[in-house]
Write a protein that holds these residues in place. Sequence first.
Motif, PDB file in Angstrom:
ATOM      1  N   TYR A  68      -5.917  -4.508  -1.942  1.00  0.00           N
ATOM      2  CA  TYR A  68      -6.952  -4.484  -0.911  1.00  0.00           C
ATOM      3  C   TYR A  68      -7.356  -5.869  -0.447  1.00  0.00           C
ATOM      4  O   TYR A  68      -8.286  -6.030   0.317  1.00  0.00           O
ATOM      5  CB  TYR A  68      -8.188  -3.737  -1.437  1.00  0.00           C
ATOM      6  CG  TYR A  68      -8.060  -2.232  -1.384  1.00  0.00           C
ATOM      7  CD1 TYR A  68      -6.813  -1.614  -1.428  1.00  0.00           C
ATOM      8  CD2 TYR A  68      -9.172  -1.437  -1.306  1.00  0.00           C
ATOM      9  CE1 TYR A  68      -6.696  -0.238  -1.398  1.00  0.00           C
ATOM     10  CE2 TYR A  68      -9.066  -0.043  -1.279  1.00  0.00           C
ATOM     11  CZ  TYR A  68      -7.820   0.540  -1.333  1.00  0.00           C
ATOM     12  OH  TYR A  68      -7.708   1.905  -1.301  1.00  0.00           O
TER      13      TYR A  68
ATOM     14  N   CYS B   4       0.842  -1.200   0.000  1.00  0.00           N
ATOM     15  CA  CYS B   4       0.000   0.000   0.000  1.00  0.00           C
ATOM     16  C   CYS B   4       0.871   1.240   0.000  1.00  0.00           C
ATOM     17  O   CYS B   4       2.042   1.196   0.405  1.00  0.00           O
ATOM     18  CB  CYS B   4      -0.913   0.038   1.229  1.00  0.00           C
ATOM     19  SG  CYS B   4      -2.164  -1.258   1.290  1.00  0.00           S
TER      20      CYS B   4
ATOM     21  N   GLY C 128      -3.359   0.437  -3.388  1.00  0.00           N
ATOM     22  CA  GLY C 128      -2.775  -0.796  -2.907  1.00  0.00           C
ATOM     23  C   GLY C 128      -3.542  -2.042  -3.218  1.00  0.00           C
ATOM     24  O   GLY C 128      -4.571  -2.034  -3.907  1.00  0.00           O
TER      25      GLY C 128
END
Length: 476
Positions: A206, A195, A204
């Motif tokens: 997730y 991230c 980023g």
Amino acid sequence: MKSKILVVILALAMCFAFAGCSGNSTDTGETDSKVKEPEKPKVTSIIGSWECENIEVVDNGEKLDKDTVEMMFGEGVSNAFKLAAYDDGLAYVTMMEEEGAVLWSETSDKVYKLSQPGAESDTEDSGSMAAKLDGETLTVTVTETYLSDGVERSTEMIFTMKYLGKESRLIEGWDVTFDDHDVYAMSNFMVGGLCVEMDGMLYGDYGGDEWGEGAFTVAKIKEGKLKEPTVITENAKVSYLSIYDDDIYGILDNSRIIKLKDGKAKVQTLYEGTCYYMQVTKSGIYFTDEKNHYCKVDLDGKDKEIIIEKEVYYPYQVNAKFLVYQDDADGETLHVYNMENGNDTKISDVISYEPMLCGDYLYFYTPGSDEDLNYMCRVNMYSGKLEKAEQEALMFDYYVTPDNFSVAMGGFVTAEFDEWNKFADKNSAGFKFYPIYSNGEIWITWCDGENFMGPRTFGTDDEKSIGYSYVNKQSN
């Protein structure tokens, strides 16, 4: 006369030359070499490298004039006396190009005693050496008593020292000072660079409901939550995200280096091919390729060049000059590579994983007796002292902040730096939580394929998953 301090012996020799020879000059052996001053942090103790900028000599209560002092030491006083002190209590003193080791200890606030290693007592010594720090000036006083024509005399040499920065006896030229941003950047890199935050947006990986699912996604950070998520690339794993010149760089599926121009959610592919451990600098993009060789391409992804042609892991440039990396062929030990001259220095002698720098220390861990048991270790990058915790600890992963450690031990355990070797005394159980990202304000945790964002240090209480399924749900 027998002295227990090398410097005092040299000082006494000069005193004899002065007292017995009435002004005969002494060859200083001075050279034209000069010490380049690095950018210096605030001086708080004797630790560091010091160079003489003024000398006073008091013989039997009488201060010698400047001409006489110059006759004894030469006009250039910088090479007359030097001191390099380290946090392990050892120092190296150079007088008139003669070097010796001494021990130092703090006797009161910023007042220090220096003595020769192995000296049993000062009671029979005719000499002593002490230092005092006042602001950023260190004053070293060498006191010696001796007999001259049957009369006991006393001589004091007072050296006013200026601070040059820290001097490493491990790596020539090492003087690296990380600020908070640097500490977070290296730690984020070592846990995968999953991230990165820029302008209130979180870019980023997730995560997803299952191991391996995910999406390269961006969302607004608002009131501690993610809003208006946008999937940049479906079903792709992103890693080694970083910001350079207001652009986002990263690796997708370990097979291409990508860039998001001006932070926009549109991917530009710069390089295609196996790639890991990407780091972007002003001189180019560095990474390891399919052979784990350390390589570089230009900022446009072109003109690939091999920098280190051997298997390299955890490579990280701590500045434009020095690269820290794990040498697989050398027992998976840590090395420091000089990017300017190619010098390579081994700095650990055990298997070493995930090096992270904070202060004077490079922290890492070495395997224990079981898959989830490890020993925390650290090496002082100035003194060269390597320490290993006495006991192995349950440790799935760890993260270094400017203030403390966060260690995944089932849940998270946070410890101050003076507890770096005491994780075996701390217990935690439950799910395996891993640190993913922080910039000091945002804390992101990974657990069982899901990512969580919380307000406290890698906490997961009361937070919602920011996983792929959550992104899809919020997008509908």
